[in-house]
Design a protein around this motif. Structure first.
Motif, PDB file in Angstrom:
ATOM      1  N   PRO A 297       0.815  -1.232   0.000  1.00  0.00           N
ATOM      2  CA  PRO A 297       0.000   0.000   0.000  1.00  0.00           C
ATOM      3  C   PRO A 297       0.845   1.276   0.000  1.00  0.00           C
ATOM      4  CG  PRO A 297      -0.922  -1.608   1.518  1.00  0.00           C
ATOM      5  CD  PRO A 297       0.398  -2.149   1.076  1.00  0.00           C
ATOM      6  N   VAL A 321      -3.617  -2.823  -5.053  1.00  0.00           N
ATOM      7  CA  VAL A 321      -4.024  -2.635  -3.654  1.00  0.00           C
ATOM      8  C   VAL A 321      -4.184  -1.149  -3.415  1.00  0.00           C
ATOM      9  CG1 VAL A 321      -2.899  -4.727  -2.761  1.00  0.00           C
ATOM     10  CG2 VAL A 321      -1.617  -2.581  -2.876  1.00  0.00           C
ATOM     11  N   VAL A 345      -9.648  -0.857  -6.644  1.00  0.00           N
ATOM     12  CA  VAL A 345      -9.131  -2.159  -7.066  1.00  0.00           C
ATOM     13  C   VAL A 345     -10.245  -2.880  -7.829  1.00  0.00           C
ATOM     14  CG1 VAL A 345      -8.194  -4.367  -6.321  1.00  0.00           C
ATOM     15  CG2 VAL A 345      -7.648  -2.292  -5.033  1.00  0.00           C
TER      16      VAL A 345
END
Length: 647
Positions: A297, A321, A345
């Protein structure tokens, strides 16, 4: 390297607010920029247990000598400030997403009076619209060749365009209907710009609108029995259709989106992105970077920050992500776009299938990178360690500067400075020098090397002293170009060049910079004060590194020397006019096209040129009248040049 405990902030002095922080080294250079939701928690993690940190982070903390921070109101402001600081300082320990190859773009130079369509690589220029990137340059040329039938914009170089203007004859492309020939007035500047705007709109995704318009015009021409015009429009529709077939529809809803995918291992990560415009893949791009200690992330957040720092943001961004602060990142992207951006996503359907395709490309890219670069990092580390041992240095020379001199028989003497950091060329740090010569007019290599190094290190001493006495903590050290020294200086040459360089360091009182010379003939490494050179093994990685540095300095110096020499090879009648500098000469040539036309114009007409006043116009007219019989000549060959060629 510094002991982190020597500059660790007191725990109570660090705020718990969101903010952005900077690590600086002993010379005040910013080496890392980061942001945190809680500055206290993030900064404390760097100093608690150094051995538990990622090796790259350990090296960053040990290289640092101070840390500072700025508190902001929210995460969006932190993103903006972090981006601006990374762009300004280019910190060496921030992950950089370098392209795994050079991608070409289809560019339209809207900033010019007559926009030009062309293939371009490298840094983007202001006033130019870019489309792509494409995988191959030939793919752009094929597409552009089809589109020129419908949008016949200029594609020629500035030189070809100027020659056509002066001669009044267009090039071949005009006669085969693939250029509207603005150079000879077949189309007005306004209409030509409108054509370029239409080409940009088509490339940006407005494809169906143009096809439908041409089909309507074709049917109208056929209804009016103008079959010749209808046939031309039919061929235009066919050309556009072929251009569209080169990029298949992947998202039937006509979405504008960028689709990112990642493939990673313990050390590196490969990123691929497909640029989808109007539902069609318009380009593909890839990067490979060191993974560092970031989780995915955080890595995606920094990736989006770098990609969209200078690029157009689409309506939708699809990622593998979501960043930890996904809403804040989406808000930042929306500010850069000027409207709402969807960051998500994909879970199912066509977008998920496209994401899988991008992921396969990322996996293959990482595999190719590892095969090509398997031994590179090890070789660089080995080279730096061998240099340290061979030269008896206290630390590995992480920053090395190489210098070379270029000239032809003492004329147009120039010097070059190239920089390698961690064994890799850092081209943004390169510098060029015009050698002025000393009071005696000497221009030999040793005198030139002495002048170049004196100017470089005198600037370093000045900036270092200014940094020591400066009370403005926010003034960036990077604004001073030479504010930090190299670990090692390499000059091209043997004992005389090394002696000249050492004399500079002695005169300026610099004792913490190592110095060597690399002689070409036997690749000997000369150290100041030694009667005999250091001989490195022919298979030594240290020798290979020094050779690459020397060759790069030589290339950079020769390139600059050729530029300088080409400017001095021709002379024009305009060169001798007092008060007429290069900028005003260019303005005159841009307006009139040649010296012949300038001579034919009167002083009153010349005074209408920007930057040319009545007095200067009178001088120009008088000077050209007296030099009417003196043509421009090539100073090297003596060849008489056409007066249409700018001097």
């Amino acid at each position: 390297m510094a002991d982190p405990s020597t500059y660790r902030p007191a725990p109570g002095s660090i705020p718990t607010d969101s903010g952005v922080y900077r690590f600086r080294d002993e010379h005040g250079r910013v080496i890392y920029v980061g942001k945190a939701k809680s500055l206290r928690a993030r900064l404390s993690s760097y100093f608690q247990d150094i051995s538990a940190l990622h090796p790259r982070t350990q090296r960053m903390v040990r290289t640092g000598a101070s840390v500072e921070w700025t508190v902001v109101a929210n995460e969006v402001e932190a993103l903006q400030l972090e981006y601006s600081w990374i762009k300004e300082y280019d910190p060496r320990f921030n992950v950089k997403y370098r392209d795994d190859k050079s991608y070409p773009y289809l560019a339209v130079t809207m900033g010019e009076d007559f926009p030009r369509a062309q293939v371009m690589r490298g840094a983007k220029r202001k006033g130019t619209r870019y489309f792509g990137p494409y995988t191959h340059a030939w793919a752009i040329r094929e597409t552009l060749d089809l589109l020129l039938r419908v949008f016949p914009v200029r594609t020629c170089s500035k030189g070809v365009f100027n020659r056509a203007q002066q001669s009044g004859r267009p090039c071949l492309l005009a006669y085969i209907d693939k250029c509207s020939a603005p150079c000879v007035g077949w189309i007005s500047p306004e209409d030509h710009r409108a054509l370029a705007d239409e080409l940009c709109d088509f490339l940006a995704g407005g494809t169906d609108r143009f096809v439908r318009r041409l089909e309507r015009e074709m049917k109208a021409a056929a209804a009016e029995l103008d079959f010749e015009q209808a046939a031309r429009l039919r061929d235009d529709v066919t050309a556009l259709t072929k251009a569209l077939e080169k990029s298949a529809v992947v998202l039937p809803d006509g979405t504008d989106a960028d689709v990112f995918a990642l493939a990673d291992d313990e050390l590196e990560v490969a990123i691929q992105v497909f640029h989808v415009r109007g539902g069609r893949i318009r380009g593909q791009r890839g990067w490979v970077a060191e993974k560092d200690a970031q989780d995915l992330p955080e890595l995606v957040e920094h990736l989006l920050q770098q990609v969209y720092g200078g690029e157009e943001v689409p309506r939708e961004v699809l990622v593998p992500v979501l960043p930890a602060q996904g809403e804040d990142v989406a808000a930042w992207l929306g500010e850069r776009r000027g409207s709402r951006v969807t960051l998500r996503v994909p879970q199912r359907g066509d977008k998920r299938a496209l994401m899988a395709t991008v992921e396969r490309n990322a996996v293959q890219s990482l595999a190719r990178h590892k095969v090509a670069r398997a031994g590179d990092l090890t070789a660089r580390s080995q080279a730096l360690q061998e240099l340290q041992e061979a030269l008896g240095l206290d630390d590995a020379p992480l920053r090395i500067e190489g210098y070379d001199i270029a000239h032809v028989q003492g004329s147009d003497v120039v010097g070059s400075m190239v920089v390698f950091e961690d064994g890799v060329a850092r081209k943004s740090e390169y510098r060029r020098f015009i050698v002025r010569g000393d009071v005696d007019g000497r221009t030999d290599d040793t005198a030139s090397m002495h002048e170049v190094l004196t100017r470089r290190f005198a600037r370093y001493v000045k900036d270092r002293d200014a940094e020591d006495t400066s009370q403005d903590a926010d003034q960036p050290t990077e604004a001073r170009r030479f504010a930090y020294p190299p670990n090692l200086v390499v000059v091209d040459g043997g004992a005389p060049q090394v002696a000249a360089a050492q004399r500079v360091l002695d005169e300026l009182g610099i004792v913490d910079v190592a110095l060597v010379g690399l002689a070409k003939r036997l690749e000997e490494v000369w150290v100041p004060g030694d009667d005999h050179p250091v001989i490195l093994p022919r298979t030594s990685e240290a020798l290979f590194l020094l050779q690459r540095l020397r060759d790069e300095a030589h290339r950079f110096a020769n390139t600059f020397h050729r530029e300088r020499r080409s400017k001095s090879m021709t002379r024009s009648a305009l060169d001798g006019v007092p008060g007429l500098g290069e900028t005003r000469r260019k303005a005159l040539l841009a307006r009139y096209g040649s010296v012949k036309r300038i001579r034919a114009a009167g002083a009153e007409d010349l005074a209408q040129t920007p930057g040319i006043g009545p007095a200067l116009a009178e001088r120009i007219a008088a000077e050209l009248a007296t030099t009417q019989s003196t043509p421009a000549v090539n100073l090297t060959t003596g060849e008489v040049l056409d007066e249409g060629e700018p001097g």
